[in-house]
Design a protein around this motif. Structure first.
Motif, mmCIF file in Angstrom:
data_model
loop_
_atom_site.group_PDB
_atom_site.id
_atom_site.type_symbol
_atom_site.label_atom_id
_atom_site.label_comp_id
_atom_site.label_asym_id
_atom_site.label_seq_id
_atom_site.Cartn_x
_atom_site.Cartn_y
_atom_site.Cartn_z
ATOM 1 N N ILE A 84 -4.822 -1.748 -11.782
ATOM 2 C CA ILE A 84 -3.756 -1.311 -12.942
ATOM 3 C C ILE A 84 -2.854 -2.356 -13.032
ATOM 4 O O ILE A 84 -2.365 -3.244 -12.410
ATOM 5 C CB ILE A 84 -3.273 -0.069 -12.286
ATOM 6 N N ILE A 88 -0.360 -2.209 -8.567
ATOM 7 C CA ILE A 88 0.538 -1.447 -7.973
ATOM 8 C C ILE A 88 -0.349 -0.943 -6.602
ATOM 9 O O ILE A 88 -1.119 -0.098 -6.732
ATOM 10 C CB ILE A 88 1.263 -0.218 -8.432
ATOM 11 N N LEU A 89 0.037 -1.118 -5.607
ATOM 12 C CA LEU A 89 -0.654 -0.665 -4.122
ATOM 13 C C LEU A 89 -0.115 0.690 -3.631
ATOM 14 O O LEU A 89 0.970 1.052 -4.247
ATOM 15 C CB LEU A 89 -0.531 -1.634 -2.989
ATOM 16 N N PHE A 90 -0.939 1.376 -3.094
ATOM 17 C CA PHE A 90 -0.420 2.673 -2.190
ATOM 18 C C PHE A 90 0.611 2.401 -1.028
ATOM 19 O O PHE A 90 0.145 1.564 -0.237
ATOM 20 C CB PHE A 90 -1.663 3.647 -1.899
ATOM 21 N N SER A 91 1.556 2.369 -1.379
ATOM 22 C CA SER A 91 2.866 1.885 -0.399
ATOM 23 C C SER A 91 2.471 2.651 1.123
ATOM 24 O O SER A 91 3.172 1.979 2.038
ATOM 25 C CB SER A 91 4.083 2.080 -1.074
ATOM 26 N N HIS A 92 2.203 3.747 1.004
ATOM 27 C CA HIS A 92 2.012 4.349 2.292
ATOM 28 C C HIS A 92 0.701 3.977 3.247
ATOM 29 O O HIS A 92 0.452 4.636 4.150
ATOM 30 C CB HIS A 92 2.146 5.870 1.978
ATOM 31 N N MET A 93 0.043 3.064 2.520
ATOM 32 C CA MET A 93 -1.391 2.775 3.180
ATOM 33 C C MET A 93 -1.402 1.381 3.624
ATOM 34 O O MET A 93 -0.790 0.615 2.917
ATOM 35 C CB MET A 93 -2.482 2.928 2.197
ATOM 36 N N TYR A 101 -9.894 2.448 -0.164
ATOM 37 C CA TYR A 101 -9.717 3.578 -1.034
ATOM 38 C C TYR A 101 -10.984 4.326 -1.802
ATOM 39 O O TYR A 101 -11.121 5.582 -1.471
ATOM 40 C CB TYR A 101 -8.441 3.284 -2.134
ATOM 41 N N VAL A 102 -11.513 3.528 -2.788
ATOM 42 C CA VAL A 102 -12.803 3.858 -3.269
ATOM 43 C C VAL A 102 -13.914 4.323 -2.516
ATOM 44 O O VAL A 102 -14.345 5.563 -2.622
ATOM 45 C CB VAL A 102 -13.001 3.033 -4.367
ATOM 46 N N TYR A 135 1.479 -2.899 5.792
ATOM 47 C CA TYR A 135 2.025 -2.280 4.644
ATOM 48 C C TYR A 135 2.367 -3.218 3.532
ATOM 49 O O TYR A 135 2.905 -4.258 3.658
ATOM 50 C CB TYR A 135 3.021 -1.246 4.916
ATOM 51 N N ASP A 137 4.732 -3.545 1.530
ATOM 52 C CA ASP A 137 5.986 -4.212 1.350
ATOM 53 C C ASP A 137 6.137 -5.215 2.349
ATOM 54 O O ASP A 137 7.329 -5.913 2.465
ATOM 55 C CB ASP A 137 7.205 -3.010 1.562
ATOM 56 N N ARG A 151 -9.211 -4.156 -3.886
ATOM 57 C CA ARG A 151 -9.314 -2.640 -3.787
ATOM 58 C C ARG A 151 -10.241 -2.273 -5.067
ATOM 59 O O ARG A 151 -11.205 -1.476 -4.985
ATOM 60 C CB ARG A 151 -7.803 -2.103 -4.099
#
Ligand code: ADP
Ligand code: MG
Lengths: 276, 521
Positions: A84, A88-93, A101-102, A135, A137, A151
């Protein structure tokens, strides 16, 4: 041979506002298409039409020769890598869980294989192993972009869609990432659509460049052809600076290091010779 | 200030088992409501986020429920769910729903749409995106909503006792009705403490949610799970059938003498039979809430007044007099399947009290005596008495009274106004604790203007059928308590600060009704 992606007379409008007008385009299997144009010209829109996030107002989009409206959307998307805009990554993963993920969606409950795949993709995109449990961040901008690429690629899709993936990184990192991506493309033979607003990036990376303006295709051709033979005034202005930087006579522009022919892939230059 | 604190501390220390039971009940009631609200509110929040069009009307309805004052909410619910824990839990749940659903909705709505597009664009199904991306990202917002919901519920559970549910509100309410400020403060203090502790624990969980990164997810899951298990455990006791076959459930109205009577009944039943007593003291609204609960079988017995039974329960018109007692009993048996067993002897009715020096000066014994001199006297009563049809005007008509002046007075201030000479006569209740103090004389209602309110135990016939041994126990109180006895006991609780149970026990022991080994030390 059927095209990997095909747009058949695709138009898109939001209310009265027309965003894409009569787009006809075939992307060959294994092509690396860079989509270039100014902001708001419809680049993201045509990209999202491939994985069904945006539906055309009229016309059809085909993947592997089949109208995507006929396909199961979830199935379709799992076979198309998607980075995207802004990566943007999934910040909680963690990095590992972002990359897997996929594969994890596919419920191929094989942990070992997923772990091995993560290791492999981290190596391919140049991420050190110790970042695995970090993570987002806790990563630099370049590292985040690399995770985004990994990803998108982790389920070994046939098609990769990338929306300005290198937007937020410094020049040096960007160069490394570009080289990396070109290498991955060469090794896997994946079909790539890569959106950018940066002309030199488009020319350097693409085996084909799609120049757009105001929702219309201006030119769809290999990079050297854009440099040598701009189809419209818009394309001419677009590539002017690159032409000057190369300061080569028109018939030798293909050797310019700013084109995909000169810098990254070696085999494109031989294509050029046949064209020239 | 420090005196007040010492009082609170002494109250807590001397009645530790009482308070710890209330604390446990409070925890159970709040926890049950919290658990239900967590699940229902959470699901509603998720649904209205997934189906945005439903969000506005749904939140509108919940918002509206939220604006209903808690007392009215309880009033609406009582006809449906009766008095007791169930109604309290329902009311608390309704209030807890809004913050829960709202914070869930807000949390989910504020997740970056670009992230959701990425999650969807890579092939996540709706459920996968919800479970793996949306909910975890919404967690911090949801958590802070949960925190405020939990503290609010714990605080609000203090009103549960108003409708006969347990919890620390019982202490507050009992403190208010028996003029025991330390008791009220102790109850409030424990509620505040409970809310603070709950908030602190949730704060730990919340930090876990935000800082889960360093730790394994297992730690967080364990923290949340243990919270849920603790809540569920607390809630279980409440939902599980709390009363067995051998339990007698007693209710009392929110009046000092009823607390005392309830304790007497409990002491006697537990001494003389093998039955266990479960007591719901001070049910708000009194007869109007206890009686329907009796009909439903929620309570087995309670102390009631004949005049109240005649007018309020049976719906008869006219002034009740004790000549009608047989009719009253018969109607209770026929219409309600309940019996009056054991009339204690005292009559808690309206009375006119005059300052003793006034009574002596004019030689006043009865209301008729008063009529002769009323033109020279000032009369005080609560506002309500002047307004009622059967109040001041009817009284004056019946006896030909005509006071020089009248004065509206709060119930609690009547005796003070009498002793200060601001009024000469006042309407009182014949068992008022303050009647014990010298200086007031109660006159005789020689024409029986006021209805009679003799007090006795009303029992469900079914409870008597199941436990015939109850009759003998309840009859032991027959004629045992005079007006003066009751007034003195009320005085001991309201003015001397004794607790009702002690007063009840001392009285029974004094009458030889309680063997020395029984009851509490
Ligand atoms: N959901 C939408 N509603 C209305 N207009 C939109 C929407 N999405 C995109 N557009 C408009 O369509 C045009 C093309 O957008 P986009 O494909 O995102 O451009 P870009 O080339 O910058 O990626 C822009 O003018 C944008 O404002
Ligand atoms: Mg864009």
């Amino acid at each position: 041979m059927t095209a990997a992606i095909e747009y058949r007379d695709v138009s898109k409008s939001y209310g009265d506002k027309s965003v894409i007008e009569h787009l006809d385009l075939a992307v060959d299997r294994g092509a690396f298409v860079t989509v270039v144009g100014s902001s708001g010209c419809g680049k993201t829109t045509i990209l999202k039409m491939v994985n069904g996030l945006v539906a055309p107002t009229s016309g059809a989009v085909l993947v592997d020769g089949e109208d995507i409206r006929e396909k199961d959307q979830v199935e379709l998307r799992r076979n198309i890598g998607y980075a995207i805009q802004g990566s943007i990554l999934f910040s909680h993963m963690t990095v590992e869980r972002n990359i897997s993920y996929v594969p994890s969606l596919l419920n191929r409950g094989n942990r070992e294989r997923t772990r091995a795949a993560v290791t492999r993709w981290m190596r391919i995109v140049g991420l050190p192993e110790e970042l695995r449990d970090r993570y987002p961040d806790e990563l630099s901008g370049g590292q985040q972009q690399r995770v985004g690429i990994a990803r998108a690629l982790a389920a070994s899709p046939d098609i990769l869609l990338m929306d300005e993936p290198f937007g937020a990184v410094d020049e040096i990192t960007r160069g490394q990432l570009q080289t990396e991506l070109r290498r991955i493309h060469d090794e896997t033979g994946i079909t790539v659509m890569f959106v950018t607003h940066d002309v030199s990036e488009a020319l350097r990376l693409g085996t084909m460049v799609l120049a757009m303006e105001g929702g219309k295709v201006q030119q769809y051709a290999p990079p050297e052809e854009l440099l040598r033979d701009p189809a419209t005034d818009f394309v001419r202005r677009l590539v002017e600076r690159e032409r000057r930087r190369c300061s080569l006579p028109d018939d030798l522009l293909g050797r310019c290091e700013h084109s995909g022919a000169g810098s990254v892939g070696g085999d494109a230059s031989s294509d050029l010779e046949t064209i020239a | 200030m420090s005196d007040a604190l010492t009082g609170v501390w002494e109250t807590l220390a001397s009645q530790a088992p009482f308070f710890s039971e209330l604390l446990w009940e409070h925890l159970q009631i709040s926890a049950t409501a919290i658990l239900i609200a967590l699940v229902v509110g959470g699901v509603v929040g998720i649904l209205i986020s997934e189906f945005q069009r439903a969000a506005r009307p749904t939140l509108g309805v919940i918002n509206f429920l939220y604006t209903i004052p808690s007392i009215s909410m309880l009033g609406f619910l009582i006809p449906f769910s009766g008095v007791g824990d169930a109604t309290a839990v329902i009311a608390l749940t309704v209030y807890a729903l809004l913050p829960m659903a709202k914070s869930m909705h807000t949390g989910l709505a504020n997740v970056d749409p670009a992230i959701l597009e990425a999650a969807r664009g890579m092939g996540g199904t709706r459920m996968q995106v919800l479970a793996r991306i949306k909910l975890p990202l919404a967690a911090p917002v949801v958590m802070s909503g949960v925190r405020s919901m939990v503290t609010m519920t714990i605080a609000l559970a203090g009103i549960a006792s108003f409708i006969g549910a347990g919890g620390l509100g019982v202490a507050i309410y009992r403190g208010i009705t028996t003029n025991n400020a330390a008791m009220t403060m102790a109850g409030s203090l424990l509620i505040a403490l409970l809310a603070l502790v709950a908030d602190f624990l949730l704060g730990l969980v919340e930090r876990g949610v935000v800082r889960h990164r360093r730790r394994t997810r297992g730690g967080l899951v364990a923290a949340v799970a243990s919270c849920v298990v603790a809540l569920a455990f607390a809630g279980y006791g409440l939902l599980a059938p709390a009363t067995g076959k051998d339990t007698i459930r007693i209710a009392t109205k929110p009046m000092t003498e009823q607390y005392i009577l309830g304790d007497m009944l409990k002491l006697l039943i537990e001494q003389d039979t093998g039955l266990k007593v479960e007591m719901t003291q001070g049910v708000g609204g009194g007869t109007s809430n206890i009686e329907p609960a009796m009909e439903k079988g929620d309570y087995d017995l309670y102390p009631e007044y004949t005049g109240t039974g005649w007018n309020l329960v049976l719906g008869n018109d006219g002034t009740y007099s004790e000549g009608q007692f047989d009719t009253l009993r018969q109607e209770y048996a026929d219409r309600l399947n309940m019996r009056w067993v054991g009339m204690y002897g005292f009559n808690d009715t309206y009375g006119i009290a005059v300052r003793s020096d006034v009574a002596e000066r004019y030689g006043l014994r009865s209301y008729s005596d008063l009529a002769a001199v009323s033109g020279r006297l000032t009369f005080g009563a609560e506002y309500d008495f002047f307004e009622r049809k059967d109040g001041y005007q009817a009284l004056c008509d019946a006896y030909g009274l005509g006071f020089a002046t009248t004065m509206d007075l709060d119930i609690g201030l009547k005796y003070q106004a009498l002793s200060e000479g601001r009024i000469d006569a006042a309407v009182v209740f014949t068992t008022d604790g303050q009647l014990v103090s010298p200086g007031v004389t109660v006159l005789e209602d020689n024409r029986h203007f006021f209805p009679s309110y003799r007090c006795g135990t009303v029992v469900r016939q079914e409870a008597l059928d199941a436990h015939p041994e109850l009759v003998a126990v309840l009859e032991r109180l027959d004629g045992a308590i005079t007006d003066e006895d009751m007034a003195r006991m009320n005085h001991e609780v309201e003015s001397d600060g004794k607790d009702p149970e002690t007063v009840a026990e001392e009285f029974l022991r004094g009458r030889g009704l309680l063997s020395s080994g029984g009851g509490q030390p």
